[in-house]
Write a protein that holds these residues in place. Structure first.
Motif, mmCIF file in Angstrom:
data_model
loop_
_atom_site.group_PDB
_atom_site.id
_atom_site.type_symbol
_atom_site.label_atom_id
_atom_site.label_comp_id
_atom_site.label_asym_id
_atom_site.label_seq_id
_atom_site.Cartn_x
_atom_site.Cartn_y
_atom_site.Cartn_z
ATOM 1 N N ALA A 1 -23.090 -31.678 -31.552
ATOM 2 C CA ALA A 1 -21.720 -31.175 -31.364
ATOM 3 C C ALA A 1 -20.794 -32.296 -30.933
ATOM 4 O O ALA A 1 -19.656 -32.387 -31.402
ATOM 5 C CB ALA A 1 -21.710 -30.048 -30.341
ATOM 6 N N GLU A 2 -21.263 -33.163 -30.072
ATOM 7 C CA GLU A 2 -20.431 -34.286 -29.621
ATOM 8 C C GLU A 2 -20.140 -35.234 -30.779
ATOM 9 O O GLU A 2 -19.032 -35.748 -30.897
ATOM 10 C CB GLU A 2 -21.121 -35.046 -28.477
ATOM 11 C CG GLU A 2 -20.279 -36.136 -27.889
ATOM 12 C CD GLU A 2 -18.980 -35.648 -27.254
ATOM 13 O OE1 GLU A 2 -18.033 -36.461 -27.176
ATOM 14 O OE2 GLU A 2 -18.885 -34.493 -26.846
ATOM 15 N N GLY B 1 -16.267 -37.506 -34.498
ATOM 16 C CA GLY B 1 -15.887 -37.736 -35.893
ATOM 17 C C GLY B 1 -14.537 -37.131 -36.229
ATOM 18 O O GLY B 1 -13.724 -37.743 -36.925
ATOM 19 N N ALA B 2 -14.276 -35.943 -35.719
ATOM 20 C CA ALA B 2 -12.984 -35.296 -35.962
ATOM 21 C C ALA B 2 -11.848 -36.104 -35.348
ATOM 22 O O ALA B 2 -10.772 -36.245 -35.944
ATOM 23 C CB ALA B 2 -12.992 -33.879 -35.397
ATOM 24 N N GLU B 3 -12.080 -36.650 -34.172
ATOM 25 C CA GLU B 3 -11.048 -37.462 -33.517
ATOM 26 C C GLU B 3 -10.764 -38.735 -34.320
ATOM 27 O O GLU B 3 -9.622 -39.161 -34.439
ATOM 28 C CB GLU B 3 -11.461 -37.814 -32.084
ATOM 29 C CG GLU B 3 -11.440 -36.640 -31.140
ATOM 30 C CD GLU B 3 -10.062 -35.996 -31.017
ATOM 31 O OE1 GLU B 3 -9.052 -36.713 -30.926
ATOM 32 O OE2 GLU B 3 -10.009 -34.758 -31.030
ATOM 33 N N VAL B 4 -11.800 -39.339 -34.882
ATOM 34 C CA VAL B 4 -11.623 -40.543 -35.704
ATOM 35 C C VAL B 4 -10.792 -40.214 -36.942
ATOM 36 O O VAL B 4 -9.859 -40.948 -37.289
ATOM 37 C CB VAL B 4 -12.993 -41.149 -36.107
ATOM 38 C CG1 VAL B 4 -12.833 -42.220 -37.171
ATOM 39 C CG2 VAL B 4 -13.704 -41.700 -34.883
ATOM 40 N N VAL B 5 -11.113 -39.098 -37.590
ATOM 41 C CA VAL B 5 -10.355 -38.692 -38.778
ATOM 42 C C VAL B 5 -8.901 -38.429 -38.409
ATOM 43 O O VAL B 5 -7.978 -38.847 -39.112
ATOM 44 C CB VAL B 5 -10.995 -37.449 -39.448
ATOM 45 C CG1 VAL B 5 -10.091 -36.863 -40.512
ATOM 46 C CG2 VAL B 5 -12.351 -37.819 -40.033
ATOM 47 N N LYS B 6 -8.672 -37.743 -37.289
ATOM 48 C CA LYS B 6 -7.292 -37.479 -36.850
ATOM 49 C C LYS B 6 -6.544 -38.778 -36.586
ATOM 50 O O LYS B 6 -5.368 -38.908 -36.942
ATOM 51 C CB LYS B 6 -7.280 -36.608 -35.598
ATOM 52 C CG LYS B 6 -7.537 -35.149 -35.886
ATOM 53 C CD LYS B 6 -7.176 -34.301 -34.684
ATOM 54 C CE LYS B 6 -8.407 -33.846 -33.981
ATOM 55 N NZ LYS B 6 -8.138 -33.025 -32.805
#
Length: 90
Positions: free
Chosen positions: A26-27, A32-37
């Protein structure tokens, strides 16, 4: 007296939460989502209102690039199909 002790009896196992195995996965998804954002934000296309999209230079640039990449992919697929038909004709 053993009944006043806070320690569990020696013959009982300590309970471990079952969700513990999901924490690293989950972490990783969250990071990964933060990097994409961050990448989208750096491109200047983060959360562009549809009404403002037409005048946003970053959105226009991204749209042109996406269209170009889509056409390249279609051409590559067409070329592969033609090559396959050529090979099958022999």
């Amino acid at each position: 007296d053993m009944s006043t002790s806070n320690e569990p009896p020696a013959n009982r196992r300590r309970s471990v939460p079952a969700s513990n195995a999901f924490v690293p996965a989950a972490e990783g998804i969250i990071v990964g989502a933060e990097v994409v954002k961050d990448l989208i934000d750096a491109a200047g296309t983060m959360r562009i209102c549809p009404a403002k999209r037409a005048g946003n230079s970053a959105a226009i640039k991204a749209s042109v690039r996406a269209e170009k990449m889509l056409n390249e992919a279609k051409n590559m697929k067409k070329d592969e199909k033609e090559q396959q038909q050529t090979l099958n004709s022999f």
